[in-house]
Motif scaffolding. Structure first.
Motif, mmCIF file in Angstrom:
data_model
loop_
_atom_site.group_PDB
_atom_site.id
_atom_site.type_symbol
_atom_site.label_atom_id
_atom_site.label_comp_id
_atom_site.label_asym_id
_atom_site.label_seq_id
_atom_site.Cartn_x
_atom_site.Cartn_y
_atom_site.Cartn_z
ATOM 1 N N LEU A 8 0.823 -1.209 0.000
ATOM 2 C CA LEU A 8 0.000 0.000 0.000
ATOM 3 C C LEU A 8 0.860 1.263 0.000
ATOM 4 N N PHE A 9 2.013 1.198 0.639
ATOM 5 C CA PHE A 9 2.899 2.360 0.689
ATOM 6 C C PHE A 9 3.568 2.615 -0.664
ATOM 7 N N PHE A 10 4.057 1.563 -1.320
ATOM 8 C CA PHE A 10 4.812 1.737 -2.553
ATOM 9 C C PHE A 10 3.946 1.777 -3.808
ATOM 10 N N LEU A 11 2.689 1.393 -3.733
ATOM 11 C CA LEU A 11 1.816 1.416 -4.906
ATOM 12 C C LEU A 11 1.670 2.819 -5.490
ATOM 13 N N PRO A 12 1.373 3.842 -4.696
ATOM 14 C CA PRO A 12 1.288 5.184 -5.292
ATOM 15 C C PRO A 12 2.603 5.655 -5.907
ATOM 16 N N LEU A 13 3.715 5.295 -5.303
ATOM 17 C CA LEU A 13 5.007 5.687 -5.855
ATOM 18 C C LEU A 13 5.264 5.012 -7.196
ATOM 19 N N SER A 14 4.869 3.774 -7.322
ATOM 20 C CA SER A 14 5.076 3.084 -8.589
ATOM 21 C C SER A 14 4.161 3.636 -9.670
ATOM 22 N N LEU A 15 2.974 4.082 -9.296
ATOM 23 C CA LEU A 15 2.075 4.678 -10.278
ATOM 24 C C LEU A 15 2.631 6.001 -10.786
ATOM 25 N N LEU A 16 3.245 6.795 -9.904
ATOM 26 C CA LEU A 16 3.848 8.052 -10.321
ATOM 27 C C LEU A 16 5.066 7.819 -11.195
ATOM 28 N N ALA A 17 5.745 6.721 -10.994
ATOM 29 C CA ALA A 17 6.955 6.429 -11.747
ATOM 30 C C ALA A 17 6.657 5.972 -13.170
ATOM 31 N N GLN A 18 5.429 5.578 -13.440
ATOM 32 C CA GLN A 18 5.086 5.126 -14.775
ATOM 33 C C GLN A 18 5.180 6.290 -15.747
ATOM 34 N N ASP A 19 5.521 5.989 -16.982
ATOM 35 C CA ASP A 19 5.640 7.029 -17.988
ATOM 36 C C ASP A 19 4.248 7.448 -18.440
ATOM 37 N N THR A 20 3.858 8.647 -18.066
ATOM 38 C CA THR A 20 2.554 9.168 -18.473
ATOM 39 C C THR A 20 2.723 10.090 -19.670
ATOM 40 N N CYS A 21 3.848 9.985 -20.312
ATOM 41 C CA CYS A 21 4.188 10.849 -21.430
ATOM 42 C C CYS A 21 3.739 10.205 -22.742
ATOM 43 N N LYS A 22 2.546 10.542 -23.162
ATOM 44 C CA LYS A 22 2.019 9.999 -24.410
ATOM 45 C C LYS A 22 1.965 11.132 -25.426
ATOM 46 N N LEU A 23 3.009 11.221 -26.234
ATOM 47 C CA LEU A 23 3.095 12.288 -27.220
ATOM 48 C C LEU A 23 2.860 11.739 -28.619
ATOM 49 N N LYS A 24 2.305 12.594 -29.459
ATOM 50 C CA LYS A 24 2.088 12.243 -30.863
ATOM 51 C C LYS A 24 3.215 12.868 -31.668
ATOM 52 N N LYS A 25 3.880 12.055 -32.487
ATOM 53 C CA LYS A 25 4.941 12.551 -33.357
ATOM 54 C C LYS A 25 4.431 12.602 -34.782
ATOM 55 N N THR A 26 4.627 13.743 -35.429
ATOM 56 C CA THR A 26 4.248 13.902 -36.830
ATOM 57 C C THR A 26 5.391 14.567 -37.575
ATOM 58 N N THR A 27 5.352 14.457 -38.891
ATOM 59 C CA THR A 27 6.338 15.119 -39.732
ATOM 60 C C THR A 27 5.607 16.091 -40.636
ATOM 61 N N ASP A 28 6.065 17.347 -40.632
ATOM 62 C CA ASP A 28 5.469 18.371 -41.485
ATOM 63 C C ASP A 28 5.742 18.002 -42.940
ATOM 64 N N PRO A 29 4.691 17.922 -43.783
ATOM 65 C CA PRO A 29 4.899 17.495 -45.172
ATOM 66 C C PRO A 29 5.707 18.497 -46.013
ATOM 67 N N PHE A 30 5.770 19.753 -45.595
ATOM 68 C CA PHE A 30 6.477 20.766 -46.375
ATOM 69 C C PHE A 30 7.918 20.956 -45.897
ATOM 70 N N THR A 31 8.112 21.097 -44.593
ATOM 71 C CA THR A 31 9.454 21.342 -44.059
ATOM 72 C C THR A 31 10.173 20.051 -43.680
ATOM 73 N N HIS A 32 9.437 18.964 -43.571
ATOM 74 C CA HIS A 32 9.955 17.653 -43.169
ATOM 75 C C HIS A 32 10.552 17.679 -41.764
ATOM 76 N N GLU A 33 10.099 18.627 -40.939
ATOM 77 C CA GLU A 33 10.536 18.692 -39.549
ATOM 78 C C GLU A 33 9.588 17.888 -38.674
ATOM 79 N N THR A 34 10.144 17.276 -37.654
ATOM 80 C CA THR A 34 9.361 16.490 -36.709
ATOM 81 C C THR A 34 8.702 17.416 -35.696
ATOM 82 N N LYS A 35 7.478 17.093 -35.340
ATOM 83 C CA LYS A 35 6.723 17.860 -34.344
ATOM 84 C C LYS A 35 6.175 16.862 -33.333
#
Length: 169
Positions: A8-35
């Motif tokens: 019970l003590f370490f469960l919240p800490l492990s939940l915070l440690a999970q990667d909550t970083c869900k980013l979308k990567k796209t490439t601009d069709p004109f400049t070909h730069e990643t966003k």
């Protein structure tokens, strides 16, 4: 019994440690730069319905607030006042988007190898509220809940961390 307490003590800490970083990567069709982008995340704060998207390109990091009440007008003189939790220091940022009456407000920072100090504060300190001043001095006050403060902080930190990989050397 001790095992149950340990779990019970370490469960919240492990939940915070999970990667909550869900980013979308796209490439601009004109400049070909990643966003990279968080995409629009819906928020509701003190009766204000809005969505927030944080995007990063090799040259800038853009915070895009879109208020659902499309009667909100913003122009190049519009300002965002960011209030940090437990501090009297505030950040005042100018609208970097175009003039509109659709409730769209942008503020952006240069993406570089070193993080600008105001952007670093957004990734380190919890925001208690954002006050948007639009045309005719109309004020929209957004006050975040505890969960929303954490969510905003995670989103900003995640994008800023990933933005460093986009900077051209």
């Amino acid at each position: 019994m001790k095992t149950v307490f340990a779990v019970l003590f370490f469960l919240p800490l492990s939940l915070l440690a999970q990667d909550t970083c869900k980013l979308k990567k796209t490439t601009d069709p004109f400049t070909h730069e990643t966003k990279v982008s968080t995409g629009f995340v819906p928020f509701s704060a003190n009766g204000v319905q809005f969505s927030l998207s944080i995007d990063a390109t090799p040259t800038e990091i853009d915070f895009f607030i879109w208020i659902k009440d499309d009667s909100k007008c913003f122009d190049d003189a519009s300002m965002a006042q960011i209030n940090y939790e437990g501090e009297r220091l505030k950040a005042n940022l100018k609208n970097t988007g175009s003039m509109n009456c659709e409730g769209a407000f942008h503020f952006s920072f240069r993406n570089s190898a070193t993080t600008p100090s105001q952007l670093q504060r957004l990734t380190d300190k919890r925001i208690s509220s954002i006050k948007l001043t639009g045309n005719n001095k109309t004020v929209t006050d957004i006050v975040f809940s505890e969960e929303q403060k954490q969510q905003f902080l995670r989103m900003a930190a995640c994008v800023v961390r990933e933005a460093k990989t986009l900077v051209k050397k």
